[in-house]
Design an enzyme around this catalytic site. Structure first.
Site, PDB file in Angstrom:
ATOM      1  N   ASP A  81       0.857  -1.185   0.000  1.00  0.00           N
ATOM      2  CA  ASP A  81       0.000   0.000   0.000  1.00  0.00           C
ATOM      3  C   ASP A  81       0.890   1.231   0.000  1.00  0.00           C
ATOM      4  O   ASP A  81       2.117   1.119  -0.071  1.00  0.00           O
ATOM      5  CB  ASP A  81      -0.926  -0.006   1.224  1.00  0.00           C
ATOM      6  CG  ASP A  81      -0.187   0.217   2.536  1.00  0.00           C
ATOM      7  OD1 ASP A  81       1.060   0.323   2.521  1.00  0.00           O
ATOM      8  OD2 ASP A  81      -0.847   0.311   3.584  1.00  0.00           O
TER       9      ASP A  81
ATOM     10  N   ASP B 264       1.396   4.800   2.321  1.00  0.00           N
ATOM     11  CA  ASP B 264       0.999   5.408   3.593  1.00  0.00           C
ATOM     12  C   ASP B 264       1.396   6.881   3.626  1.00  0.00           C
ATOM     13  O   ASP B 264       2.533   7.228   3.287  1.00  0.00           O
ATOM     14  CB  ASP B 264       1.702   4.689   4.756  1.00  0.00           C
ATOM     15  CG  ASP B 264       1.501   3.186   4.732  1.00  0.00           C
ATOM     16  OD1 ASP B 264       0.390   2.741   5.046  1.00  0.00           O
ATOM     17  OD2 ASP B 264       2.452   2.454   4.362  1.00  0.00           O
TER      18      ASP B 264
ATOM     19  N   ASP C 272      -3.277   4.432   2.768  1.00  0.00           N
ATOM     20  CA  ASP C 272      -3.613   4.803   4.149  1.00  0.00           C
ATOM     21  C   ASP C 272      -3.279   6.267   4.366  1.00  0.00           C
ATOM     22  O   ASP C 272      -2.159   6.693   4.088  1.00  0.00           O
ATOM     23  CB  ASP C 272      -2.802   3.968   5.158  1.00  0.00           C
ATOM     24  CG  ASP C 272      -3.319   2.549   5.299  1.00  0.00           C
ATOM     25  OD1 ASP C 272      -4.508   2.319   4.994  1.00  0.00           O
ATOM     26  OD2 ASP C 272      -2.539   1.681   5.712  1.00  0.00           O
TER      27      ASP C 272
HETATM   28  N1  CTP Z   1       0.481   0.973  11.391  1.00  0.00           N
HETATM   29  C1  CTP Z   1      -0.188   1.358  12.518  1.00  0.00           C
HETATM   30  N2  CTP Z   1      -1.469   0.956  12.742  1.00  0.00           N
HETATM   31  C2  CTP Z   1      -2.109   0.184  11.841  1.00  0.00           C
HETATM   32  C3  CTP Z   1      -1.455  -0.213  10.670  1.00  0.00           C
HETATM   33  C4  CTP Z   1      -0.148   0.208  10.468  1.00  0.00           C
HETATM   34  O1  CTP Z   1       0.396   2.063  13.328  1.00  0.00           O
HETATM   35  N3  CTP Z   1      -3.348  -0.206  12.079  1.00  0.00           N
HETATM   36  C5  CTP Z   1       1.854   1.411  11.156  1.00  0.00           C
HETATM   37  C6  CTP Z   1       2.812   0.239  11.219  1.00  0.00           C
HETATM   38  O2  CTP Z   1       3.336   0.088  12.505  1.00  0.00           O
HETATM   39  C7  CTP Z   1       3.878   0.634  10.247  1.00  0.00           C
HETATM   40  C8  CTP Z   1       3.205   1.617   9.292  1.00  0.00           C
HETATM   41  O3  CTP Z   1       1.972   1.943   9.872  1.00  0.00           O
HETATM   42  O4  CTP Z   1       4.890   1.328  10.923  1.00  0.00           O
HETATM   43  C9  CTP Z   1       3.040   1.045   7.930  1.00  0.00           C
HETATM   44  O5  CTP Z   1       2.286  -0.138   7.973  1.00  0.00           O
HETATM   45  P1  CTP Z   1       2.015  -1.023   6.700  1.00  0.00           P
HETATM   46  O6  CTP Z   1       1.542  -0.189   5.590  1.00  0.00           O
HETATM   47  O7  CTP Z   1       1.123  -2.146   7.127  1.00  0.00           O
HETATM   48  O8  CTP Z   1       3.436  -1.696   6.413  1.00  0.00           O
HETATM   49  P2  CTP Z   1       4.692  -1.191   5.578  1.00  0.00           P
HETATM   50  O9  CTP Z   1       5.851  -1.248   6.497  1.00  0.00           O
HETATM   51  O10 CTP Z   1       4.415   0.121   4.916  1.00  0.00           O
HETATM   52  O11 CTP Z   1       4.886  -2.332   4.516  1.00  0.00           O
HETATM   53  P3  CTP Z   1       4.160  -2.466   3.082  1.00  0.00           P
HETATM   54  O12 CTP Z   1       5.178  -2.033   2.092  1.00  0.00           O
HETATM   55  O13 CTP Z   1       3.821  -3.912   2.959  1.00  0.00           O
HETATM   56  O14 CTP Z   1       2.954  -1.588   3.084  1.00  0.00           O
HETATM   57 MN    MN Z   2       2.633   0.407   3.827  1.00  0.00          MN
HETATM   58 MN    MN Z   3      -0.486   0.846   5.579  1.00  0.00          MN
END
Ligand code: CTP
Ligand code: MN
Ligand code: MN
Ligand code: MN
Length: 364
Positions: free
Chosen positions: A204, A206, A288
């Site tokens: 995703d 963020d 997000d």
């Molecule tokens: N996070 C959070 N609360 C959530 C989901 C995520 O605080 N409900 C935080 C996670 O701790 C992380 C950040 O948001 O530090 C990003 O989460 P995520 O998008 O799930 O993972 P990524 O590390 O960005 O990996 P990816 O590339 O797969 O998205």
């Molecule tokens: Mn992410």
């Molecule tokens: Mn995320």
């Protein structure tokens, strides 16, 4: 590849937040295997076991050499008996029977497919698995009751399975910036998560949004999503209000990793393809969005950069070693009974007595 490193001379600290963990490392052949076991433990609702395997994998990611034999592991922390058995088998036979049978098991594959659907957690996936369902197609076929998120998850399943590239993240950054500028001039937008850590792809994109004038950010999210919706850029969105109260964040607060910022889980409709209209189209991308008051921005930045294990270890370090409580909102010092203010991530690491680790080395 650095052939001259003496493994016994390398000191690896016990908490992931005390170490530098680059994105690319030397031991994927071992960490991939340990992470399968971690994921499987998570599917079986065994969090302790899941974290143990993940910590073991993370230690191997921090090593400046490729593990060749068990001697190389002698002085390393976090490697339990089970992880060591798995590593030994891989070093000797090229693979681990436990890992391979897990990887190929009906349960593991079904849980991976079902939890891979946006809006579906382990608990729901497990219930469906025990009812005999194995894939998104089975849900459709058997007419399962789905909530709005899960419906979107099934509808856009194929697109959401495809990794999001950095180039796509940059296009989405431009869109989000345009939306935020249109509704609140002066707001600041930061790309977070895996892309901030230097990843080339993600599941995703963020974003963290704030405004230097405290209070201006209140109620910002609905304005952003309305703007995006009017442009036809959103396929799905769910916004939750800010529910943070500082006095609840002290030691009395129940442990809960979830932060309480105003946030939006969304699916963007991203235009793709070349300028030639005949081959252009669109794809769905998970995005997000999080809005933080300026006074909490440093904590939110640290909390939303990840990795998830790095975050978990920071909080464990704060609690166990410093008698402090860290969240994406604040740092509370139980000994002094006060909140520690910070404008930068560097200040937070300093309060915690940790060397600053840049985002690109938080890939624990
Ligand atoms: N996070 C959070 N609360 C959530 C989901 C995520 O605080 N409900 C935080 C996670 O701790 C992380 C950040 O948001 O530090 C990003 O989460 P995520 O998008 O799930 O993972 P990524 O590390 O960005 O990996 P990816 O590339 O797969 O998205
Ligand atoms: Mn992410
Ligand atoms: Mn995320
Ligand atoms: Mn065991």
């Amino acid at each position: 590849p650095k052939p001259n490193i003496d493994p016994t001379a390398v000191l690896i600290k016990a908490y992931a937040c005390q170490r530098r963990t680059p994105l690319k490392h030397h031991n994927s052949f071992l960490t991939d295997a340990l992470e399968i076991l971690s994921q499987n433990a998570e599917y079986n609702d065994n969090e302790g076991r899941s974290v143990a395997f993940r910590r073991a994998a993370s230690v191997l990611k921090a090593l400046p050499y490729r593990v060749k034999n068990m001697e190389d592991l002698k002085s390393l922390p976090c490697l339990g008996d089970h992880s060591q058995r798995v590593i030994k088998e891989i070093l000797e036979d090229g693979s681990s029977r436990e890992v391979e049978s897990t990887r190929q098991s009906d349960q593991f594959q079904a849980m991976k497919a079902l939890t891979g659907i946006f809006g579906v957690g382990v608990r729901t996936a497990d219930r469906w698995f025990r009812e005999g369902l194995r894939s998104p197609d089975d849900l459709f076929r058997t007419g399962q009751q789905l909530n709005r998120a899960q419906q979107a998850g099934v509808q856009y399943y194929d697109d959401l399975q495809k990794p999001v590239t950095k180039a796509e993240a940059d296009v989405i950054s431009d869109i989000v910036e345009k939306a935020v500028r249109a509704v609140l001039p002066g707001a600041e937008i930061r790309l977070m998560g895996g892309f901030r850590r230097g990843k080339e792809v993600g599941h995703d994109v963020d974003f963290l949004i704030t405004h230097p004038e405290e209070g201006k950010e209140e109620g910002l999210m609905p304005k952003i999503t309305n703007w995006l919706e009017e442009q036809g850029l959103l396929l799905y969105q769910k916004t939750t209000r800010n529910s943070y109260l500082e006095k609840m964040d002290g030691p009395a607060r129940a442990p809960n990793n979830m932060d309480r910022f105003e946030r939006c889980f969304s699916i963007f409709k991203l235009q793709t393809g070349s300028e030639r209209a005949s081959v252009s189209g669109w794809r769905a991308v998970r995005v997000d969005l999080v809005v933080s008051p300026y006074s909490q921005f440093a904590f939110a930045t640290l909390g939303w950069t990840g990795s998830k294990l790095f975050e978990r270890e920071l909080r464990r370090w704060a609690g166990q070693e410093k008698h402090m409580s860290l969240s994406s909102h604040a740092l509370f010092d139980s000994k002094q009974n006060l909140y520690l203010r910070a404008k930068t991530e560097e200040e937070i690491f300093a309060y915690l007595g940790l060397e600053f680790i840049p985002p690109s080395e938080r890939n624990a």
